[in-house]
Design a protein around this motif. Sequence first.
Motif, PDB file in Angstrom:
ATOM      1  N   GLU A 161       0.822  -1.165   0.067  1.00 53.80           N
ATOM      2  CA  GLU A 161       0.131   0.024   0.176  1.00 53.80           C
ATOM      3  C   GLU A 161       0.832   1.268   0.009  1.00 53.80           C
ATOM      4  O   GLU A 161       1.765   1.353   0.603  1.00 53.80           O
ATOM      5  CB  GLU A 161      -0.849  -0.055   1.186  1.00 53.80           C
ATOM      6  N   ALA A 162       0.394   2.305  -0.668  1.00 59.24           N
ATOM      7  CA  ALA A 162       1.202   3.433  -0.851  1.00 59.24           C
ATOM      8  C   ALA A 162       1.211   4.138   0.396  1.00 59.24           C
ATOM      9  O   ALA A 162       0.378   4.507   1.259  1.00 59.24           O
ATOM     10  CB  ALA A 162       0.640   4.390  -1.985  1.00 59.24           C
ATOM     11  N   PRO A 163       2.565   4.579   0.816  1.00 61.03           N
ATOM     12  CA  PRO A 163       2.674   5.410   2.211  1.00 61.03           C
ATOM     13  C   PRO A 163       1.992   6.667   2.114  1.00 61.03           C
ATOM     14  O   PRO A 163       1.738   7.116   3.460  1.00 61.03           O
ATOM     15  CB  PRO A 163       4.227   5.641   2.249  1.00 61.03           C
ATOM     16  N   ASN A 164       1.466   7.495   0.909  1.00 60.26           N
ATOM     17  CA  ASN A 164       0.837   8.601   0.971  1.00 60.26           C
ATOM     18  C   ASN A 164      -0.482   8.511   0.968  1.00 60.26           C
ATOM     19  O   ASN A 164      -1.386   9.469   0.733  1.00 60.26           O
ATOM     20  CB  ASN A 164       1.381   9.453  -0.127  1.00 60.26           C
ATOM     21  N   THR A 165      -1.145   7.501   1.123  1.00 58.88           N
ATOM     22  CA  THR A 165      -2.621   7.134   1.174  1.00 58.88           C
ATOM     23  C   THR A 165      -3.499   7.908   2.207  1.00 58.88           C
ATOM     24  O   THR A 165      -4.303   8.478   1.743  1.00 58.88           O
ATOM     25  CB  THR A 165      -3.024   5.633   1.394  1.00 58.88           C
ATOM     26  N   ALA A 166      -2.992   8.028   3.286  1.00 58.69           N
ATOM     27  CA  ALA A 166      -3.688   8.771   4.213  1.00 58.69           C
ATOM     28  C   ALA A 166      -3.811  10.269   4.039  1.00 58.69           C
ATOM     29  O   ALA A 166      -4.768  11.109   4.234  1.00 58.69           O
ATOM     30  CB  ALA A 166      -3.151   8.366   5.872  1.00 58.69           C
ATOM     31  N   ALA A 167      -2.530  10.765   3.661  1.00 56.66           N
ATOM     32  CA  ALA A 167      -2.744  12.183   3.070  1.00 56.66           C
ATOM     33  C   ALA A 167      -3.532  12.573   1.876  1.00 56.66           C
ATOM     34  O   ALA A 167      -4.363  13.497   1.769  1.00 56.66           O
ATOM     35  CB  ALA A 167      -1.156  12.568   2.666  1.00 56.66           C
ATOM     36  N   VAL A 168      -3.746  11.570   1.107  1.00 58.07           N
ATOM     37  CA  VAL A 168      -4.547  11.732  -0.219  1.00 58.07           C
ATOM     38  C   VAL A 168      -6.137  11.659   0.209  1.00 58.07           C
ATOM     39  O   VAL A 168      -6.785  12.368  -0.380  1.00 58.07           O
ATOM     40  CB  VAL A 168      -4.183  10.640  -1.109  1.00 58.07           C
ATOM     41  N   ILE A 169      -6.196  10.598   1.042  1.00 64.61           N
ATOM     42  CA  ILE A 169      -7.590  10.618   1.667  1.00 64.61           C
ATOM     43  C   ILE A 169      -8.038  11.883   2.363  1.00 64.61           C
ATOM     44  O   ILE A 169      -9.230  12.435   2.166  1.00 64.61           O
ATOM     45  CB  ILE A 169      -7.780   9.313   2.324  1.00 64.61           C
ATOM     46  N   ALA A 170      -7.184  12.679   3.056  1.00 62.83           N
ATOM     47  CA  ALA A 170      -7.435  14.003   3.855  1.00 62.83           C
ATOM     48  C   ALA A 170      -7.782  14.911   2.744  1.00 62.83           C
ATOM     49  O   ALA A 170      -8.632  15.721   2.800  1.00 62.83           O
ATOM     50  CB  ALA A 170      -6.395  14.217   4.869  1.00 62.83           C
ATOM     51  N   ALA A 171      -7.029  14.999   1.814  1.00 64.38           N
ATOM     52  CA  ALA A 171      -7.102  16.017   0.677  1.00 64.38           C
ATOM     53  C   ALA A 171      -8.186  15.789  -0.196  1.00 64.38           C
ATOM     54  O   ALA A 171      -9.081  16.771  -0.492  1.00 64.38           O
ATOM     55  CB  ALA A 171      -5.781  16.074  -0.312  1.00 64.38           C
ATOM     56  N   LEU A 172      -8.697  14.602  -0.356  1.00 62.88           N
ATOM     57  CA  LEU A 172     -10.043  14.267  -1.081  1.00 62.88           C
ATOM     58  C   LEU A 172     -11.082  14.513  -0.348  1.00 62.88           C
ATOM     59  O   LEU A 172     -12.336  15.180  -0.657  1.00 62.88           O
ATOM     60  CB  LEU A 172      -9.854  12.641  -1.872  1.00 62.88           C
ATOM     61  N   GLN A 173     -11.012  14.281   1.041  1.00 67.27           N
ATOM     62  CA  GLN A 173     -12.072  14.479   2.110  1.00 67.27           C
ATOM     63  C   GLN A 173     -12.422  15.952   1.987  1.00 67.27           C
ATOM     64  O   GLN A 173     -13.532  16.536   2.034  1.00 67.27           O
ATOM     65  CB  GLN A 173     -11.729  14.058   3.405  1.00 67.27           C
ATOM     66  N   ALA A 174     -11.552  16.815   1.796  1.00 71.12           N
ATOM     67  CA  ALA A 174     -11.504  18.474   1.968  1.00 71.12           C
ATOM     68  C   ALA A 174     -12.378  18.944   0.616  1.00 71.12           C
ATOM     69  O   ALA A 174     -13.214  19.763   0.543  1.00 71.12           O
ATOM     70  CB  ALA A 174     -10.084  19.155   2.090  1.00 71.12           C
ATOM     71  N   ARG A 175     -12.039  17.996  -0.576  1.00 66.66           N
ATOM     72  CA  ARG A 175     -12.425  18.478  -1.873  1.00 66.66           C
ATOM     73  C   ARG A 175     -14.001  18.064  -1.930  1.00 66.66           C
ATOM     74  O   ARG A 175     -15.076  18.651  -2.540  1.00 66.66           O
ATOM     75  CB  ARG A 175     -11.747  17.931  -2.944  1.00 66.66           C
ATOM     76  N   PHE A 176     -14.441  16.670  -1.494  1.00 65.29           N
ATOM     77  CA  PHE A 176     -15.255  15.865  -1.921  1.00 65.29           C
ATOM     78  C   PHE A 176     -16.502  15.909  -0.705  1.00 65.29           C
ATOM     79  O   PHE A 176     -17.560  15.540  -0.978  1.00 65.29           O
ATOM     80  CB  PHE A 176     -14.992  14.495  -2.522  1.00 65.29           C
ATOM     81  N   GLY A 177     -16.025  16.262   0.270  1.00 67.07           N
ATOM     82  CA  GLY A 177     -16.844  16.004   1.566  1.00 67.07           C
ATOM     83  C   GLY A 177     -17.518  14.680   1.676  1.00 67.07           C
ATOM     84  O   GLY A 177     -16.815  13.548   1.793  1.00 67.07           O
ATOM     85  N   ASP A 178     -18.942  14.531   1.811  1.00 67.33           N
ATOM     86  CA  ASP A 178     -19.606  13.295   1.978  1.00 67.33           C
ATOM     87  C   ASP A 178     -19.574  12.564   0.815  1.00 67.33           C
ATOM     88  O   ASP A 178     -20.036  11.422   0.753  1.00 67.33           O
ATOM     89  CB  ASP A 178     -20.950  13.627   2.637  1.00 67.33           C
ATOM     90  N   ARG A 179     -18.978  12.964  -0.260  1.00 65.92           N
ATOM     91  CA  ARG A 179     -18.804  12.096  -1.512  1.00 65.92           C
ATOM     92  C   ARG A 179     -17.498  11.243  -1.405  1.00 65.92           C
ATOM     93  O   ARG A 179     -17.295  10.605  -2.375  1.00 65.92           O
ATOM     94  CB  ARG A 179     -18.938  12.895  -2.820  1.00 65.92           C
ATOM     95  N   LEU A 180     -17.063  11.347  -0.152  1.00 71.05           N
ATOM     96  CA  LEU A 180     -15.917  10.155   0.097  1.00 71.05           C
ATOM     97  C   LEU A 180     -16.437   9.659   1.271  1.00 71.05           C
ATOM     98  O   LEU A 180     -16.898  10.144   2.180  1.00 71.05           O
ATOM     99  CB  LEU A 180     -14.408  11.175   0.230  1.00 71.05           C
ATOM    100  N   SER A 181     -16.154   8.273   1.338  1.00 74.48           N
ATOM    101  CA  SER A 181     -16.565   7.265   2.222  1.00 74.48           C
ATOM    102  C   SER A 181     -15.177   6.537   2.549  1.00 74.48           C
ATOM    103  O   SER A 181     -14.462   5.822   1.691  1.00 74.48           O
ATOM    104  CB  SER A 181     -17.813   6.755   2.136  1.00 74.48           C
ATOM    105  N   THR A 182     -15.056   6.322   3.889  1.00 75.45           N
ATOM    106  CA  THR A 182     -14.247   5.245   4.564  1.00 75.45           C
ATOM    107  C   THR A 182     -14.859   4.483   5.453  1.00 75.45           C
ATOM    108  O   THR A 182     -14.360   3.516   6.113  1.00 75.45           O
ATOM    109  CB  THR A 182     -13.012   6.043   5.277  1.00 75.45           C
TER     110      THR A 182
END
Length: 472
Positions: free
Chosen positions: A8-29
């Motif tokens: 798994e890519a080491p930058n995944t958590a940071a990418v998820i945080a950035a996507l969360q900021a852009r997409f809001g509730d259109r991103l799900s974990t």
Amino acid sequence: MNAPTIIEAPNTAAVIAALQARFGDRLSTSPAIREAHGRGEGLRDLAAPSAVVFAETTEDVAAVLALCHEARVPVIPFGTGTSLEGQLQALGGGISLDLGRMDKVLAINAPDMDCRVQAGVTREALNHAIRDQGLFFPLDPGANASLGGMAATRASGTNAVRYGTMREVTLGLTVVTPQGRIIRTGGRARKSSAGYDLTRLYIGSEGTLGVITELQLRLFGVPEVISAARVQFPDLASAVQTVMAVMACGIAVARIELLDALQMQACIAWSRLEGFAVAPTLFLEFHGSEAAVAEQIAMVEALAGEHGGSAFAFATTTEARSAMWRARHEAYHAARGLAPGKDSFTTDACVPISRLADCIAESHAEAQALGLVAPIVGHVGDGNFHMLVLFDPADPDERARADKLAASVSERAIRMGGTCTGEHGIGVHKLDALLLEHGAEAVAVMQAIKAALDPHGIMNPGKTVPSLPPLG
């Protein structure tokens, strides 16, 4: 074969945080949503993504890919989840990019018989949208798949013998590259000699080269008359010989489907069919004018009779046709009913029609020798058949025997001059077979294309093209 292991890519958590900021509730974990996006219908092994983004526009897709490309985080495109060879498994985590909300029919050009749709439009939704124009979209892979997913896997289905596959009906695409660039390929013209055929490059690429977000598709006029028929045979060879005779005579059947005796046994029990014997059965459909359909039926009935066909029956009304086709449409669930509690996967192969009976017979004999239940259905007009293999997921030995059977079907088809997959694609299950079919040098060219278009390897990694050291 086992799926390759990807870290798994080491930058995944940071990418998820950035996507969360852009997409809001259109991103799900959410674990439930991630698991629902971590496998398709055919290969049930779970490999859940780290997060799911629900895209609504091509620009959404571009934003996700640009960010993931920069951070080298995997992206797995997702349509309706009906793929059959593990294409949706997130082998190294990453982002599942769900295109289901991109479900708009953008344009219908009735005089030219074409349309433009977003990738999340399903085939049933498209046919509903164009039903009052005297047009229809003929491809039917069985599931109500998304059209973007159908293009990505080069799907075809029951009508391909007359209308072709997604390769033939797709005029152009909008694609987002791994770097987040938006390109358009093809157009509305029915032919072109302008440069490399990028449309065909992306069709069948299974999300490994970019993300298809829009499609320009051919449409067809609704036939004046549609008639269905079924006929049963004493043995498999007789049924296939009839198919060969029909195709040799140039009879323009729209569908010609084969169910073997085991599959018919399952369908008779599951669908409570009456008037059917447990015997190999052909289901056919004819499209055209009243005179043309009558002529086609008469010719097919005569050819079937020459090869021992019996119990020939017809249906012309919508209700009667639906009732007749029920056995074929419910084949998957019926086959699962042969061994309640067991899991399954479906493999497919395609061979020259003259080798179809041999290929099916040998595959059936091997399934019996391995102690496996594996009914067969086929789009036999183009030599394509499917084997659903049932196995106990808690029994490693039975799963190994099931994988062995699937590999043997691919190898046998290739040996007989065919291909390891007529319409399912490669995914993770057929990487070895791709190498066997095309050879190391051709696969190296595929790898070079992948490396040129997706240098960071973020697009659906571990699928479609095997990882091999470069030649030389």
